[in-house]
Design a protein around this motif. Structure first.
Motif, short mmCIF file in Angstrom:
data_model
loop_
_atom_site.label_atom_id
_atom_site.label_comp_id
_atom_site.label_asym_id
_atom_site.label_seq_id
_atom_site.Cartn_x
_atom_site.Cartn_y
_atom_site.Cartn_z
N TRP A 1 -39.20 -6.79 -2.53
CA TRP A 1 -40.54 -8.30 -2.61
C TRP A 1 -39.18 -9.74 -2.94
O TRP A 1 -39.41 -10.83 -2.11
CB TRP A 1 -41.16 -8.01 -4.12
N TRP B 1 -37.05 -30.19 -1.37
CA TRP B 1 -37.46 -29.10 -1.12
C TRP B 1 -37.16 -29.08 0.22
O TRP B 1 -36.91 -27.91 1.05
CB TRP B 1 -38.63 -29.97 -0.71
N THR C 1 -42.23 -31.05 8.98
CA THR C 1 -42.62 -31.06 7.79
C THR C 1 -42.90 -31.56 7.44
O THR C 1 -43.27 -31.72 6.52
CB THR C 1 -41.34 -29.92 7.33
N TRP D 1 -37.92 -9.89 0.92
CA TRP D 1 -39.32 -10.38 1.46
C TRP D 1 -39.36 -12.23 1.13
O TRP D 1 -39.66 -12.92 1.84
CB TRP D 1 -40.04 -9.85 1.17
N LEU D 2 -39.32 -12.38 0.27
CA LEU D 2 -39.67 -13.51 -0.30
C LEU D 2 -38.77 -14.97 -0.52
O LEU D 2 -38.44 -16.18 0.22
CB LEU D 2 -39.86 -13.82 -2.65
N SER D 3 -37.42 -14.42 -0.35
CA SER D 3 -36.77 -15.35 -0.25
C SER D 3 -36.82 -15.64 2.05
O SER D 3 -35.63 -16.58 2.34
CB SER D 3 -34.64 -14.38 0.31
N LEU D 4 -36.96 -14.97 2.19
CA LEU D 4 -37.59 -15.12 3.90
C LEU D 4 -38.48 -16.00 4.04
O LEU D 4 -37.77 -17.04 4.87
CB LEU D 4 -37.99 -14.10 4.45
N GLN D 5 -39.41 -16.42 3.48
CA GLN D 5 -40.10 -17.37 2.78
C GLN D 5 -39.84 -18.88 2.73
O GLN D 5 -39.73 -19.84 2.91
CB GLN D 5 -41.09 -16.91 1.97
N PHE D 6 -38.51 -18.51 2.17
CA PHE D 6 -38.10 -19.45 0.96
C PHE D 6 -37.10 -20.49 2.14
O PHE D 6 -36.97 -21.15 1.56
CB PHE D 6 -37.29 -19.31 0.00
N LEU E 1 -37.44 -21.07 5.05
CA LEU E 1 -38.39 -22.05 5.97
C LEU E 1 -38.52 -23.55 6.20
O LEU E 1 -37.82 -23.58 7.17
CB LEU E 1 -39.96 -21.14 6.14
#
Length: 291
Positions: free
Chosen positions: A104, A170, A123, A107-112, A114
């Motif tokens: 998990w 960010w 953005t 998977w969270l690193s892929l969202q991070f 972005l």
């Protein structure tokens, strides 16, 4: 005769014709020629032309007399100090989180990643739309929850600059987190296993193993981040436009303001004033990397 023969033997021989270049040397020159051409046309020539435009000392007198210039210098220093330190400390902490081998977290690193992968214009403009005081989603949520109108986020100079710093953090945080993750992964796991056997706590492993191993990498990333942050105009220009009343300009956006006022010499002078901050960082970084 023997003496003359010995002197001729020990003397320097006349230089003969230079040896012809090999095929590899010829191909090397051919392949490097486009790079040199691009460097001369798009890097060296614009820089030299900018220095030529800002050559008049009277230009700097006009620049220093502009009340927006000292405010921009202060904003630049605040942007650098807050943005870089917060960004690198959070990146160091997150690198220890994302280095864990759990599904998990991967998977969270892929969202991070972005925010860094998506272009800056959509953005940062999305943040500006969300902060709109009339129809932005943030003030809409505040009105639904409290019944009161939300603040005009970008109308206060201090708040607007702070939001620009947050947007910069960010946007660039995933990149530096990935670099520090690579630094953590380069540390042999046997060292942590030996420390665990000896009863070392997590903060002790970080203090005596992780930080000494990553200290050089962290310092190098900080210096490079300072150079890149100094040239970052997207976070301020796209979010605040330098407003309100030109009070959130940094040196990178101040040059754009002068370009819009058709004062090219002042624009180049504002950029030249940033060089005392950049050149020592470049020198220190090259000296550090050459060790």
């Amino acid at each position: 005769m023997a003496t003359l023969a010995l002197e001729e033997t020990n003397g320097a021989r006349p230089a003969g014709p230079a040896a012809p270049m090999t095929a590899w040397q010829v191909w090397g020159l051919i392949l490097i020629a486009p790079y040199l051409l691009v460097f001369l046309v798009f890097v060296l020539y614009p820089v030299a032309y900018g220095f030529w435009l800002a050559r008049d000392p009277q230009t700097y007198v006009r620049l220093f007399d502009d009340p927006i210039f000292p405010r921009s210098v202060v904003n630049t220093l605040a942007f650098l100090i807050l943005g870089i330190n917060l960004k690198m400390m959070v990146a160091l902490a997150l690198s220890g989180f994302f280095v864990q081998a759990r599904t998990w977290i991967r998977w969270l690193s892929l969202q991070f990643i972005l925010p860094w992968a998506v272009p800056s214009i959509p953005t940062i403009l999305s943040f500006r739309f969300m902060l709109n005081p009339e129809w932005g989603i943030i003030n809409s949520v505040i009105f639904k929850l409290t019944g009161d109108d939300g603040p005009n986020w970008l109308n206060d100079p201090t708040l607007a600059l702070s939001l620009a710093v947050m947007v910069h953090i960010w946007k660039s945080l995933p990149f530096w987190t990935l670099i520090l993750i690579a630094g953590r992964l380069a540390i042999p796991g046997e060292i942590y296993e030996a420390a665990a056997v000896d009863g070392a706590a997590k903060w002790q492993s970080f203090r005596y193993i992780t930080w000494p191993s990553m200290q050089t990498l962290y310092l190098t990333c900080t210096i490079i981040s300072m150079i890149w942050t100094l040239g970052d105009f997207n976070s301020v220009y796209l979010l605040t436009g330098g407003g309100p009343a030109d009070l959130t300009h940094v040196l990178a956006t101040l040059g754009i303001r002068y370009l819009r006022l058709d004062a090219v010499d002042l624009s180049m002078a504002a950029i030249v004033c940033a060089l005392p901050l950049v050149l020592p960082l470049v020198f220190f970084m090259m000296k550090r990397l050459s060790k």
